[in-house]
Design a protein around this motif. Structure first.
Motif, short mmCIF file in Angstrom:
data_model
loop_
_atom_site.label_atom_id
_atom_site.label_comp_id
_atom_site.label_asym_id
_atom_site.label_seq_id
_atom_site.Cartn_x
_atom_site.Cartn_y
_atom_site.Cartn_z
N PRO A 26 23.77 -33.59 108.14
CA PRO A 26 22.51 -33.88 108.56
C PRO A 26 22.01 -34.68 109.91
CG PRO A 26 22.97 -34.52 106.18
CD PRO A 26 24.18 -34.17 106.93
N GLU A 27 22.96 -35.78 110.33
CA GLU A 27 22.83 -36.22 111.58
C GLU A 27 23.05 -35.44 112.66
OE1 GLU A 27 24.20 -40.76 110.03
OE2 GLU A 27 25.92 -39.16 110.71
N VAL A 28 24.01 -34.50 112.76
CA VAL A 28 24.13 -33.35 113.59
C VAL A 28 22.88 -32.67 113.83
CG1 VAL A 28 25.66 -31.42 114.21
CG2 VAL A 28 26.81 -33.45 113.42
N ALA A 29 22.44 -32.23 112.65
CA ALA A 29 20.95 -31.46 112.59
C ALA A 29 19.86 -32.09 113.48
CB ALA A 29 20.49 -31.07 111.42
N VAL A 30 19.87 -33.61 113.54
CA VAL A 30 18.93 -34.31 114.10
C VAL A 30 19.31 -34.31 115.60
CG1 VAL A 30 17.99 -36.73 114.33
CG2 VAL A 30 18.22 -35.65 112.06
N LEU A 31 20.54 -34.44 115.70
CA LEU A 31 21.08 -34.69 117.25
C LEU A 31 20.88 -33.49 118.01
CD1 LEU A 31 24.13 -36.94 116.56
CD2 LEU A 31 22.04 -37.58 117.84
N LEU A 32 21.05 -32.14 117.24
CA LEU A 32 20.77 -30.91 118.00
C LEU A 32 19.28 -30.50 118.25
CD1 LEU A 32 23.56 -28.73 116.44
CD2 LEU A 32 23.52 -29.72 118.95
N GLY A 33 18.36 -31.54 118.11
CA GLY A 33 17.20 -31.28 118.22
C GLY A 33 16.23 -30.85 116.92
N GLY A 34 16.70 -31.18 115.77
CA GLY A 34 16.00 -30.85 114.58
C GLY A 34 16.39 -29.30 114.02
N VAL A 35 17.65 -29.02 114.41
CA VAL A 35 18.01 -27.68 113.51
C VAL A 35 18.11 -28.01 112.11
CG1 VAL A 35 18.81 -26.76 115.88
CG2 VAL A 35 20.47 -28.02 114.05
N THR A 36 18.25 -27.09 111.27
CA THR A 36 18.37 -27.19 109.96
C THR A 36 20.04 -27.37 109.65
OG1 THR A 36 19.00 -24.82 109.67
CG2 THR A 36 16.54 -25.62 109.42
N GLU A 37 20.25 -28.11 108.43
CA GLU A 37 21.64 -28.35 107.96
C GLU A 37 22.40 -26.99 107.97
OE1 GLU A 37 21.72 -31.21 105.04
OE2 GLU A 37 20.02 -32.39 105.94
N ARG A 38 21.33 -25.99 107.36
CA ARG A 38 21.97 -24.62 107.15
C ARG A 38 22.73 -24.06 108.00
NH1 ARG A 38 19.95 -20.10 103.25
NH2 ARG A 38 21.41 -18.78 103.27
N TYR A 39 21.94 -24.20 109.23
CA TYR A 39 22.39 -23.67 110.87
C TYR A 39 23.72 -24.44 111.05
CZ TYR A 39 22.22 -22.20 115.47
OH TYR A 39 22.85 -21.82 116.76
#
Length: 89
Positions: A26-39
């Motif tokens: 979930p934190e990586v999703a935020v750090l990547l600009g709000g991509v989904t966790e699924r991505y």
């Protein structure tokens, strides 16, 4: 205690995440600009995808350095593609 004396816990914001060695999905999703966790899970692909990760207990996490490398490589690939398109035009 009245309202003005209550301590407010700040909401977790994406600008509070940097500074650690590893991040959860979930934190990586935020750090990547709000991509989904699924991505992010697709990028990790069980530890064999283009985004390197490892298991920490039962959690899959990504080292900050690996995340940084992944983003830098994406940027370089995009710049090469733009140069090639400009040369072809």
């Amino acid at each position: 205690m009245n309202r003005s004396e209550r301590v407010q816990t700040p909401a977790r914001r994406s600008d509070e995440i940097p500074g650690r060695l590893a991040y959860s999905v979930p934190e990586v999703a935020v750090l990547l600009g709000g991509v989904t966790e699924r991505y992010v899970w697709k990028l990790i692909d069980g530890g064999t995808g283009p985004l390197r990760s490892f298991l920490l207990g039962k959690r899959r996490v990504v080292y900050y350095e690996d995340l940084d490398t992944f983003v830098r490589e994406l940027r370089e690939d995009e710049q090469r593609a733009r140069s090639a398109a400009a040369d072809a035009a």
